[in-house]
Design a protein around this motif. Structure first.
Motif, short mmCIF file in Angstrom:
data_model
loop_
_atom_site.label_atom_id
_atom_site.label_comp_id
_atom_site.label_asym_id
_atom_site.label_seq_id
_atom_site.Cartn_x
_atom_site.Cartn_y
_atom_site.Cartn_z
N ARG A 23 42.94 -11.60 -21.97
CA ARG A 23 44.19 -12.30 -22.24
C ARG A 23 44.98 -12.55 -20.96
O ARG A 23 45.67 -13.57 -20.84
N ASP A 26 43.37 -15.49 -19.56
CA ASP A 26 43.79 -16.66 -20.32
C ASP A 26 45.14 -17.17 -19.83
O ASP A 26 45.35 -18.38 -19.69
N TRP A 27 46.05 -16.27 -19.54
CA TRP A 27 47.37 -16.69 -19.04
C TRP A 27 47.22 -17.39 -17.69
O TRP A 27 47.86 -18.42 -17.45
N LYS A 32 47.23 -20.12 -24.23
CA LYS A 32 48.32 -19.67 -25.10
C LYS A 32 47.93 -18.42 -25.90
O LYS A 32 48.74 -17.92 -26.68
N ASP A 33 46.71 -17.94 -25.73
CA ASP A 33 46.23 -16.82 -26.53
C ASP A 33 46.42 -15.51 -25.78
O ASP A 33 45.48 -14.79 -25.46
N GLU A 39 51.19 -11.35 -20.20
CA GLU A 39 51.89 -12.20 -19.25
C GLU A 39 52.59 -11.35 -18.19
O GLU A 39 52.59 -11.71 -16.99
#
Length: 272
Positions: A23, A26-27, A32-33, A39
């Motif tokens: 994740r 992904d950021w 967006k997941d 974050e």
């Protein structure tokens, strides 16, 4: 296509209290997941190591180039372990664009990846895709389930993109794991591998590694000799082991190199 043992009956609960590397990645890629905890860690690492976003994007571009190279050499089967959250183009899209009959199996142990597995199962009519919910540390299970879709008596490209730095040698025997996978694959199989290193950015990567570890994620950058060890007994394809943006670069990669080297090694090798 999916087999009865490829995934649990339902997704396991997603732990949003602790960051997860898939994740965080992904950021960095603009996805967006991810959750606030992911974050937060992604931003802290980026502050400590400004190459983090460039490295994530360079890894994705390397995947595309390396998969095309394997397909162009005749490989029609791909096993992608540590898949991560789907980000287009996904590996099967790259492989099946090069050769529509390619068969792809994805494997990951993150429940959020399982929830997005449907996006990974879109295949050309001539080929196939499948998803295995399992951990890289369990090669027997991954290979057994992958064999429901892939013919392991024929060449397979084993793809470990930005995965091995989450494994150490003391507890996980990272080099031994990769060797076990390659030993189970047929001659002509390929190993596609990228790995974070401190060689090219010692202070920034050291700070990033400490932040990952403090968030509960093991993180083990490797120097060049240790990265080379993953390819023991294999024949490296040109240009050999090189910083990730320099592996058979395309115009976008050449432009990215102007921003500075990212601390990631990459290589592709063939099993004789």
């Amino acid at each position: 296509m999916t087999g009865p043992d490829t995934a649990p009956a339902g997704p396991a609960p997603i732990d949003t209290r602790r960051p997860h590397p898939a994740r965080v990645y992904d950021w960095w890629l603009g996805g967006k997941d991810n959750y606030p905890v992911d974050e937060e860690l992604a931003r802290r690492i980026l502050a400590a190591d400004p190459t983090a976003v460039r490295g994530a994007r360079a890894n994705r571009r390397f995947m595309r180039r390396a998969v095309r190279a394997a397909a162009e050499s005749g490989v029609r089967q791909f096993l992608d372990i540590g898949t991560g959250i789907p980000t287009e183009p996904n590996l099967h899209q790259v492989a099946q664009t090069a050769a529509a009959e390619c068969r792809v199996v994805y494997a990951d142990n993150d429940p959020i990846v399982l929830r997005h597995a449907e996006a990974l199962l879109q295949s050309t009519p001539e080929g196939s895709t499948d998803y295995v919910h399992a951990d890289v540390r369990d090669p027997d299970t991954i290979l057994r389930l992958a064999a429901e879709s892939l013919d392991l008596d024929r060449p397979v490209a084993l793809c470990l993109i930005a995965l091995t730095h989450y494994l150490d040698d003391a507890d996980d025997d990272a080099h031994g794991l990769v060797a076990r996978y390659m030993a189970a694959l047929a001659p002509g199989s390929h190993l596609i591998l990228s790995q974070v290193t401190q060689d090219l950015n010692p202070e920034g990567v050291a700070r990033a590694a400490e932040l990952f570890r403090s968030g509960g994620t093991p993180f083990h950058p490797r120097p060049l000799p240790e990265f080379y060890r993953f390819f023991t007994g294999l024949d490296l394809l040109g240009p050999g082991v090189i910083p990730v943006s320099g592996w058979r670069p395309e115009p976008e990669d050449v432009a990215a190199q102007a921003e500075g080297v990212v601390p990631v090694y990459a290589g592709v090798a063939r099993k004789p």
